[in-house]
Design a protein around this motif. Structure first.
Motif, PDB file in Angstrom:
ATOM      1  N   VAL A 112     -43.371 -14.825  27.734  1.00 13.14           N
ATOM      2  CA  VAL A 112     -44.482 -15.480  27.040  1.00 13.14           C
ATOM      3  C   VAL A 112     -44.447 -16.962  27.401  1.00 13.14           C
ATOM      4  O   VAL A 112     -43.403 -17.611  27.347  1.00 13.14           O
ATOM      5  CB  VAL A 112     -44.419 -15.273  25.517  1.00 13.14           C
ATOM      6  CG1 VAL A 112     -44.705 -13.824  25.167  1.00 13.14           C
ATOM      7  CG2 VAL A 112     -43.079 -15.681  24.946  1.00 13.14           C
ATOM      8  N   ALA A 113     -45.611 -17.492  27.791  1.00 14.72           N
ATOM      9  CA  ALA A 113     -45.716 -18.885  28.208  1.00 14.72           C
ATOM     10  C   ALA A 113     -45.752 -19.795  26.982  1.00 14.72           C
ATOM     11  O   ALA A 113     -45.688 -19.342  25.839  1.00 14.72           O
ATOM     12  CB  ALA A 113     -46.963 -19.072  29.069  1.00 14.72           C
ATOM     13  N   GLY A 114     -45.881 -21.094  27.223  1.00 14.42           N
ATOM     14  CA  GLY A 114     -45.821 -22.070  26.152  1.00 14.42           C
ATOM     15  C   GLY A 114     -46.894 -21.884  25.093  1.00 14.42           C
ATOM     16  O   GLY A 114     -48.005 -21.454  25.378  1.00 14.42           O
ATOM     17  N   HIS A 165     -50.288 -15.404  28.669  1.00 16.97           N
ATOM     18  CA  HIS A 165     -50.714 -16.747  29.048  1.00 16.97           C
ATOM     19  C   HIS A 165     -50.505 -17.721  27.884  1.00 16.97           C
ATOM     20  O   HIS A 165     -50.534 -17.330  26.710  1.00 16.97           O
ATOM     21  CB  HIS A 165     -52.194 -16.706  29.443  1.00 16.97           C
ATOM     22  CG  HIS A 165     -52.692 -17.945  30.114  1.00 16.97           C
ATOM     23  ND1 HIS A 165     -53.093 -19.059  29.399  1.00 16.97           N
ATOM     24  CD2 HIS A 165     -52.876 -18.239  31.417  1.00 16.97           C
ATOM     25  CE1 HIS A 165     -53.506 -19.991  30.252  1.00 16.97           C
ATOM     26  NE2 HIS A 165     -53.367 -19.515  31.480  1.00 16.97           N
ATOM     27  N   GLN A 166     -50.332 -18.997  28.222  1.00 14.31           N
ATOM     28  CA  GLN A 166     -50.101 -19.997  27.191  1.00 14.31           C
ATOM     29  C   GLN A 166     -51.236 -20.039  26.167  1.00 14.31           C
ATOM     30  O   GLN A 166     -52.390 -19.774  26.494  1.00 14.31           O
ATOM     31  CB  GLN A 166     -49.914 -21.368  27.819  1.00 14.31           C
ATOM     32  CG  GLN A 166     -51.078 -21.868  28.646  1.00 14.31           C
ATOM     33  CD  GLN A 166     -50.752 -23.174  29.337  1.00 14.31           C
ATOM     34  OE1 GLN A 166     -49.709 -23.784  29.093  1.00 14.31           O
ATOM     35  NE2 GLN A 166     -51.643 -23.633  30.203  1.00 14.31           N
ATOM     36  N   THR A 224     -48.440  -5.454  31.966  1.00 12.81           N
ATOM     37  CA  THR A 224     -49.712  -5.990  31.468  1.00 12.81           C
ATOM     38  C   THR A 224     -49.675  -7.518  31.428  1.00 12.81           C
ATOM     39  O   THR A 224     -48.693  -8.118  31.000  1.00 12.81           O
ATOM     40  CB  THR A 224     -50.001  -5.444  30.057  1.00 12.81           C
ATOM     41  OG1 THR A 224     -50.189  -4.037  30.145  1.00 12.81           O
ATOM     42  CG2 THR A 224     -51.246  -6.082  29.452  1.00 12.81           C
ATOM     43  N   LEU A 225     -50.769  -8.134  31.874  1.00 10.48           N
ATOM     44  CA  LEU A 225     -50.903  -9.590  31.834  1.00 10.48           C
ATOM     45  C   LEU A 225     -52.162  -9.928  31.053  1.00 10.48           C
ATOM     46  O   LEU A 225     -53.253  -9.451  31.372  1.00 10.48           O
ATOM     47  CB  LEU A 225     -51.000 -10.167  33.250  1.00 10.48           C
ATOM     48  CG  LEU A 225     -49.815  -9.882  34.176  1.00 10.48           C
ATOM     49  CD1 LEU A 225     -50.061 -10.496  35.551  1.00 10.48           C
ATOM     50  CD2 LEU A 225     -48.516 -10.421  33.579  1.00 10.48           C
TER      51      LEU A 225
END
Length: 255
Positions: free
Chosen positions: A135-137, A154-155, A169-170
């Motif tokens: 997990v991004a910021g 995504h952040q 999965t994105l």
């Protein structure tokens, strides 16, 4: 309890029964609660507060400076609750002053090998991050969420309670509570009804959520119209959780 080949800074504060394996480094400003086990070759930097009965496995990096280029060494923190498992080679970073200066992780989570929690994330309780999930910021993950292997968020995204991201999965959008998402980019793939049944959710609530999913995702209407229809239904706590996870979205939901 502390192996002679471990390095524990005098300014770290460890409960008397904390176990620390060989070749582990624990820096100043680190607090670790009772019953926690830190295996060999772990690096923990502060300011970091770790609760009780956690298990941190080899080669994990906990409380390191974040990877945000805006970060200039400001004092930021990481807080971790109780009963978490942080497996091999996990990376969990502290926050930034661009947010609230803190990364927070709740209790009862399982972070499998090579998972990553970036700066300023808020992770709730009883979540499972399978191998290589990241997990991004600034990501918020509620509770009882499953991120399958190699899933990526995504952040600034929000992942709702009881939801599920499939293998690889994105997502660049929010995932509402209870929703299963798969693919790149992520697309909705039903609700986690099996998980609901296993948790003993009322049959009527499951029926209502099944209808709610059809209203939002399968009837070809605008999201605003779908929400109005859901709000007109008799009150149900789980339905309300689903509605609020949609209405609070700032990035838009997977759809």
């Amino acid at each position: 309890m502390i192996h002679p080949q471990a390095v524990v800074d005098p300014k770290a504060n460890l409960a008397s029964d904390v176990e620390v394996g060989p070749f582990t480094y624990i820096g100043p400003g680190v607090e670790i609660g009772a019953g926690t086990v830190v295996h060999s070759h772990v690096c923990i930097k502060g300011p970091t507060k770790i609760g009780k009965r956690n298990r941190i496995f080899q080669f994990a990096s906990v409380g390191e400076d974040c990877q945000d280029k805006k970060y200039k060494g400001e004092p930021t923190t990481l807080e971790i609750g109780d009963d978490n498992q942080i497996r091999e080679s996990c990376t969990i970073h502290r926050g930034t002053i661009q947010d609230e200066g803190i990364t927070q992780i709740g209790s009862g989570n399982l972070f499998m090998a090579y998972t990553h929690v970036a700066h300023d994330c808020r992770i709730g309780d009883n979540n499972i991050f399978a191998n290589n999930a990241s997990v991004a910021g600034h990501v918020h993950v509620a509770h009882d969420v499953i991120l399958a292997g190699f899933a990526g968020v995504h952040q600034f995204c929000r992942i709702g309670a009881y939801s599920m991201l499939g293998l690889g999965t994105l997502t660049g959008k929010d995932v509402p509570a209870f929703v299963m998402a798969i693919g790149n980019p992520a697309k909705p793939s039903g609700m986690n009804f099996e998980g609901m049944r296993r948790r003993g959710f009322p049959k009527e609530s499951i029926r209502v959520l099944r209808e709610a999913y059809k209203t939002v995702y399968m009837r070809g209407q605008r999201l605003e119209q779908a929400i109005l229809q859901l709000e007109a239904l008799p009150h149900d706590d789980l339905l309300q959780l689903f509605i609020e996870s949609i209405k609070s979205s700032e990035r838009g939901i997977v759809r």
